[in-house]
Design a protein around this motif. Structure first.
Motif, short mmCIF file in Angstrom:
data_model
loop_
_atom_site.label_atom_id
_atom_site.label_comp_id
_atom_site.label_asym_id
_atom_site.label_seq_id
_atom_site.Cartn_x
_atom_site.Cartn_y
_atom_site.Cartn_z
N LYS A 191 0.85 -1.19 0.00
CA LYS A 191 0.00 0.00 0.00
C LYS A 191 0.88 1.24 0.00
CE LYS A 191 -3.31 2.81 2.57
NZ LYS A 191 -3.98 3.27 1.33
N ILE A 192 0.60 2.17 -0.90
CA ILE A 192 1.25 3.47 -0.89
C ILE A 192 0.52 4.33 0.14
CG2 ILE A 192 1.88 5.49 -2.24
CD1 ILE A 192 3.30 2.84 -3.05
N ASP A 202 -1.33 6.68 -6.85
CA ASP A 202 -1.32 5.51 -7.72
C ASP A 202 -0.01 5.33 -8.48
OD1 ASP A 202 -3.02 3.32 -8.86
OD2 ASP A 202 -2.54 4.36 -10.73
N ARG A 203 0.72 6.40 -8.76
CA ARG A 203 1.82 6.28 -9.71
C ARG A 203 2.97 5.41 -9.19
NH1 ARG A 203 5.11 12.07 -9.84
NH2 ARG A 203 6.02 11.92 -7.74
N ALA A 204 3.14 5.32 -7.86
CA ALA A 204 4.25 4.55 -7.30
C ALA A 204 3.91 3.09 -7.06
CB ALA A 204 4.72 5.18 -5.99
N ARG A 205 2.66 2.72 -7.25
CA ARG A 205 2.19 1.37 -6.90
C ARG A 205 2.98 0.28 -7.61
NH1 ARG A 205 -1.15 -0.87 -10.04
NH2 ARG A 205 -1.89 1.12 -10.86
N MET A 206 3.11 0.36 -8.93
CA MET A 206 3.79 -0.70 -9.66
C MET A 206 5.31 -0.61 -9.53
SD MET A 206 2.95 -3.48 -11.19
CE MET A 206 1.26 -3.28 -11.74
N PRO A 207 5.94 0.58 -9.64
CA PRO A 207 7.38 0.61 -9.41
C PRO A 207 7.77 0.09 -8.03
CG PRO A 207 6.68 2.62 -10.48
CD PRO A 207 5.43 1.88 -10.14
N ALA A 208 6.95 0.35 -7.01
CA ALA A 208 7.26 -0.13 -5.67
C ALA A 208 7.23 -1.65 -5.58
CB ALA A 208 6.29 0.47 -4.66
N ALA A 209 6.42 -2.28 -6.44
CA ALA A 209 6.31 -3.74 -6.42
C ALA A 209 7.49 -4.42 -7.11
CB ALA A 209 5.01 -4.17 -7.10
#
Length: 322
Positions: free
Chosen positions: A270-271, A276-283
């Protein structure tokens, strides 16, 4: 398990511009090995949060257990936050029609299509908010069809005491392995439950490792067979499932991302501010740690930041050990 209303989130992703870090995205994350043990974590993955639309695959399991029969494409839409493309709306309408229902039976909120391209096309055609265009219409159509299958009331299918709502609550608790202590209402009108990231990762792992033909596996297989129904063209969840064989993914509003790999390893994050923009890079760093090939993940990390039309920095997830 923490009850602190302000979880101890940690940095998950950074955006650079030139030589400086311009923005830092905080959040919490857990990655589980395929034996269920913790591989790595950041922040406070044991804090309660609302998974929002990441609950939809678990809700779909409950509906199948109640006897719902759908095509694989329809089942994927039942677990989707779709973009509102014509195909999405037609499939939701078909779920209703096959159960002898009409759009007016829906009780979800109205909205315009969620996908940017789909939204522009919809508005240029002079359309406004509708229940069918709203990104949860597949789920709601399936909820109504489940009620028809069981002879349950249609008008009250969103009420807390409705048999389907009670069943969903029980199935979500079972799959996550957690007692539900907090309940609120999601944007579309269904219940949403306070759960941990660890519980959500555990639940998605159970979907992909369930025996073929079980409701859990049916949901996972339908979503992986029709990733374009789960989100839509141009959406990162669809692109990630198409890029990594056997991967199951579902996002949720307020910065939620849950992913399971074919071997049963899984992650949830969870960010913290809901961005929303960091959700996939964080994964991405967690997926790398779980063994996904780096070349498959390249489009989802190190997203370019532009200045004057040229790349001057990027947005990327923080590698573990940093």
């Amino acid at each position: 398990m923490s009850t602190n209303p302000f979880p101890a989130h940690a940095p998950l992703a950074v955006q650079t511009r030139g030589d400086l870090v311009e923005s830092v995205h905080f959040g919490s994350l857990i990655a589980l090995k395929n034996d269920g043990g913790s591989l790595l974590s950041r922040g406070e993955p044991g804090a309660r949060m609302y998974p929002r639309s990441a609950l939809k695959p678990l809700i779909a399991v409950a509906m199948l257990r109640a006897g719902l029969e759908l095509s694989t494409e329809q089942l994927a839409l039942a677990a989707a936050s779709h973009s509102g493309a014509e195909k999405h709306q037609e499939t939701a309408a078909a779920i209703l029609a096959n159960a002898g229902l009409v759009v007016q039976d829906l009780r979800n909120s109205t909205d315009i299509p969620y996908g940017p391209a789909e939204r522009e096309h919809w508005l240029r055609a002079g359309n406004g908010p509708t229940q069918l265009a709203q990104n949860c219409s597949g789920k709601h159509a399936a909820l109504l069809a489940t009620c028809v299958k069981n002879g349950w009331p249609l008008e009250t299918y969103l009420h807390p005491e409705h048999p389907l709502t009670v069943l969903i609550r029980e199935v979500v608790a079972e799959l996550t392995g957690e007692t539900i202590t907090a309940i609120s209402t999601d944007g579309c009108g269904t219940e949403v439950f306070g759960l941990t990231l660890t519980g959500m990762a555990r639940a998605f792992a159970r979907l992909v490792t369930a025996a073929p033909g079980t409701p859990e596996r049916q949901v996972a297989d339908a979503m992986r067979s029709h990733p374009e129904m789960v989100a839509g063209r141009g959406r990162d969840v669809t692109a990630l499932m198409e890029a990594v064989p056997g991967l199951l993914a579902k996002d949720g509003f307020e910065g939620i991302q849950v992913i399971a790999l074919a071997d049963g390893s899984a992650l949830a994050l969870k960010i913290s501010d809901g961005g929303d923009r960091a959700r996939m890079p964080a994964a991405v760093p967690a997926l790398l740690a779980l063994g996904v090939e780096p070349n498959l993940l390249a489009p989802f990390n190190e997203l370019p930041v532009y200045g004057g039309g040229h790349p001057v920095g990027d947005l990327r997830g923080l590698p573990f050990g940093s």
